[in-house]
Scaffold this active site. Sequence first.
Site, mmCIF file in Angstrom:
data_model
loop_
_atom_site.group_PDB
_atom_site.id
_atom_site.type_symbol
_atom_site.label_atom_id
_atom_site.label_comp_id
_atom_site.label_asym_id
_atom_site.label_seq_id
_atom_site.Cartn_x
_atom_site.Cartn_y
_atom_site.Cartn_z
ATOM 1 N N GLN B 130 0.848 -1.186 0.000
ATOM 2 C CA GLN B 130 0.000 0.000 0.000
ATOM 3 C C GLN B 130 0.884 1.236 0.000
ATOM 4 O O GLN B 130 1.594 1.494 0.983
ATOM 5 C CB GLN B 130 -0.877 -0.064 1.263
ATOM 6 C CG GLN B 130 -1.784 1.087 1.481
ATOM 7 C CD GLN B 130 -2.128 1.219 2.960
ATOM 8 O OE1 GLN B 130 -1.482 0.636 3.816
ATOM 9 N NE2 GLN B 130 -3.141 1.993 3.256
ATOM 10 N N SER B 133 1.655 6.627 2.623
ATOM 11 C CA SER B 133 2.378 7.652 3.392
ATOM 12 C C SER B 133 3.527 8.243 2.596
ATOM 13 O O SER B 133 4.127 7.583 1.762
ATOM 14 C CB SER B 133 2.948 7.049 4.679
ATOM 15 O OG SER B 133 1.921 6.675 5.539
ATOM 16 N N SER B 165 5.285 -1.082 4.041
ATOM 17 C CA SER B 165 5.625 -2.433 4.505
ATOM 18 C C SER B 165 5.646 -3.374 3.318
ATOM 19 O O SER B 165 4.742 -3.352 2.489
ATOM 20 C CB SER B 165 4.585 -2.950 5.499
ATOM 21 O OG SER B 165 4.348 -1.991 6.494
ATOM 22 N N GLU B 248 -9.110 -1.390 6.616
ATOM 23 C CA GLU B 248 -8.049 -1.517 7.609
ATOM 24 C C GLU B 248 -8.638 -1.547 9.013
ATOM 25 O O GLU B 248 -8.215 -2.298 9.872
ATOM 26 C CB GLU B 248 -7.088 -0.329 7.476
ATOM 27 C CG GLU B 248 -5.880 -0.397 8.405
ATOM 28 C CD GLU B 248 -4.920 0.780 8.205
ATOM 29 O OE1 GLU B 248 -5.352 1.824 7.691
ATOM 30 O OE2 GLU B 248 -3.751 0.625 8.566
ATOM 31 N N GLU B 377 -1.774 10.249 19.354
ATOM 32 C CA GLU B 377 -2.537 11.505 19.300
ATOM 33 C C GLU B 377 -3.698 11.400 18.307
ATOM 34 O O GLU B 377 -4.815 11.846 18.595
ATOM 35 C CB GLU B 377 -1.605 12.661 18.912
ATOM 36 C CG GLU B 377 -0.557 13.007 19.970
ATOM 37 C CD GLU B 377 0.590 12.002 20.063
ATOM 38 O OE1 GLU B 377 0.762 11.198 19.124
ATOM 39 O OE2 GLU B 377 1.319 12.022 21.081
#
Lengths: 375, 409
Positions: B130, B133, B165, B248, B377
Site C-alpha cells: 500500500q 504515506s 511495509s 483496515e 494523538e
Amino acid sequence: MNFDFSDDQKLLKDQANKFLQDKCDLTVVRRILDGDELYEADVWKGIVEMGWTGTAIPEEYGGIGLGHLELCMIAEELGRSLAPVPFSSSVYLATEALLIAASEDQKQKYLPALAAGEMIGTLALNEGTQAATPRTIKASYSGGKISGTKLPVPDGDIANFAVVAVKTGSGSDEGAISLAVVDLTGEGVTRTPVTTLDPTRNLSNITFDNAPAELVGAEGSGWSTIRQVLDRAAVLTAFEQVGGADAALNTAKEYALGRYAFGRPIASFQAIKHKLADMYIKNELARSNSYYGAWALSTNAPDLPAAAAGARIAATDAFNFAAKENIQTHGGMGFTWEFDCHLFYRRAKLLSVSLGSALSWKDKLVSELEKRNAA
Amino acid sequence: MDFEDTPEEAEFRAEVQAWLKANAPKNASANAFSADLNEAEALKIAKEWQAKKADARYAKITWPREIGGMGGTPIQNVIYSQEEAKYALPGGFFDIGLGMCIPTLLTHGTPEQAERYTKPALYGEEIWCQLFSEPAAGSDLAGIRTRAEKDGDEWVVNGQKIWTSGAHYSDYGILVTRSNPDVPKHKGLTFFFLDMKTPGVEVKPIKQISGGANFNEVYFTDVRIPDSQRLGAEGDGWKVSLTTLMNERAAIGGGGGALGSDELLKLFRGIEMHDGPAINNMAVRERLADWYVQGQGLKYTRFRSLTALSKGETPGPENSIGKAVSAPRGQDYTSFALELMELGGMITDPDLAPLKAGFQSGWLFAPAMRIAGGTDEILKNIIAERVLGLPGEIRVDKDTPFNELPTGH
C-alpha cells in the site's frame, strides 16, 4: 463467547436508570448535601419496594433470588446517579457478610428483614485514619459483649445493626479477629455522625461500651470472612464507580460542547479532546475489568480475588480521573458549589477509600499473581 | 455471561482444528517467524501455506464463495485465527493485499481486473503493498505530493512514498497521487494500482532505530501507469483511499505483545534490589498491578467485541481503545524493566540479558508501536470525534488550493 449481560439484566439496568433519573436526580442529591437528612428516605423506600435490597438474597430468606449479575446492573445505575442511600453498606457489606458466615438462625433473623428493608445493616471495620488490619483492630469481644470504637462506619447512623470486626484472640494475626453482630439501637452503643468530604453519604463514629453482641461465624474466622466480603463488595462498588465515571465524562463532554472560548467550543481543542478520550479509555478498561469481576463473582470462580482486585483498581482509577478532570474541563465554574462537579469529586473519593486503598488492592493483586505462578 | 463457544462456533472450531492438524506443516511451531528464520525462507513457507488455505477456503473466510472465500462470519474468522496462531506459522505477508488492496480493487476496479488479481492474491502467488504515506504526509494523508500527470492514455508519476511495509517483496501496489495541485487537497488526488516492476520504481529499505528494516522508501521517477489502472475517477482518489482505510479498521486487534505480566513477574522475582528481590518492593508491585490490570482491561474489552461479533452485531466503540493503551503500556513496562536491571539494562546480547534481551528489543521498538497505524494523538482524536462526538479540528487547509498551502519539513 458470551461476555455480556443478558437482555433481562440489561432491562433491569434500564428500569433502574429510569427510576433513579425520575426520583433521584442531582437536585435530590444536593438536598442531602445541603440539609440535615442522613439519606434520601423516599428513594430508599422505592428501592426497597422494587426488591433491589433482596436481589442476591435467596428466596428461602425472603429475597428475590436473582443474583450478583443483576446486582451489578443496579450498582452501576446507583453509581451514575450518586444516590444518597445506604445501599452499599446494607447490601454489599452486611448482607454479604451474613450470607457468607451467619448461622441459620441469624440468617432467618436478618436476611428477610434486610430484603424487606425493615432493617438496614452495615459493616464496622475501620478504627481511625489508617487501614483496617488485624493489627489495627482493637475493639474487643468477650462474653457476648463488645467494647471499643469504630470510626468511621459507613451509614452507621442509619443502620439498625452492624457486623463488627472485633478482636477475640491475643495476637495480632488474622486468627485473632472475629465478627460480631450488634444492635445499633440497643444499650451500650453511642453513635455520632462525623463531618466528611462527601456529606451525601453518612459516616459515623460509634462507641461500644459492653454492647450485647453475637458472634457471626466461628471465633477467629472473621478475617477470612472480611476478605471474602471485600472481594464481593469490590466488584459491586466497581460498577458504582463505572457508572459514576461515565456520568462525569458525560457532564464534562456536554459542558465542553456548550462552552465557547477563543471563538470556538472548547470541545474542539485537542487538549480537551485528548483529556476526554483519556477518560473514555480508562472507563472502558474499568468496565471490561468489572465485567470480568462480575463473571467471577457470579460463578464464585477461584480467580475472584484477582478479578475483584482488577475491577477495583481499574474502576477506582477511572472514577477518580473522570471526577477531577471533569472539574478541570469546567474551569473556574467547576469549583463552585453551584455546579455539580464537586458531587462526583466527593463521591469518587469516598468510593476510592471505602474498601481499602488502591495501593493495598494492588499489593493484594500481585500476591494473587504470585500464588498463581508459584515460583 | 460465559466464555464458551455457541454450538455452531464449537462445531466450526472443531473443523478448523481437524483441518489444521491434518494440513499444517509438521514442524510448524519451530518455523516461527523470528530472527532464526530469514525473510526469504519465511516467505516461501508462508506462500505454500497460503495456497493450502486458499484451496480449503480458509484464506478469506468472510469473502463470498464466488471469489474464493468461505462465505463465513467475522466470528468464524476470529476462531480460525485463534486456532492457526497455535501453530506459530510465518504470516503477515498477505494481510495488506487481502485486507486492503484487493477489497479496494473489488470496489473500484473492472470485473476483469477483479478476476485477474483476486485469485493470485488469495493463493499467495502475488503480494500487494500500500503506497500511501509520504515524507510530508503521515497522519495528514491527504497532504501527499507524489505527482501524477496525464500523458495520453498514460499517467507519469514522480515522487516518493515512505513506510511501505513489504514493498521489497511485493508484486503490485495501490498508489494514491496528486493529479491536480491547483484545487484544495482532498479534491486533487487520483488512485492507481501498478506493477512494482514498472520501470522507474525503486525500493529502498529504511534502517530503523531498532537496527532492523521492516519498512521501505519507494521512489517514483517518470513511472508510466496506464489509465486503465486508475481506480475511481480522476480527482476521486480521496474517496477511494477511504475505502481502503475502512477495510483496515474492520480488523479486531490480536492478543497483544509477546511479553505479558507473567514475564514481568518472573523478571521482578529474579532481580535483586537494595532491599531484596524486586517483587517485594511496593513500588515495583504497584507498577506490575497497573500493567496487569491494563492488560486484563484490553483482553476483556476484546472479549466484549467478540461477543458482539458472535451475536452477529457490529462491535461497539470500545474496540477503538486497543492500540492507544497497548502501545504506551509496552513502552512503559519495557522501560521500567530496563531500569530495574540497572546498568545491565543496556545489554542487548541475547545470551546475557533475560528473555533473550526481549525487554531491550521491545523497548527499542516501542516508539514505532506508538506511531504506526495511527499515532497515540491521532487515535485520541478519533475517539474524541467518532466515539464522543466532539467537533473536528478547525481546518485551515480545506478550501485553499493545495499549491498555496504553507509547507514546512
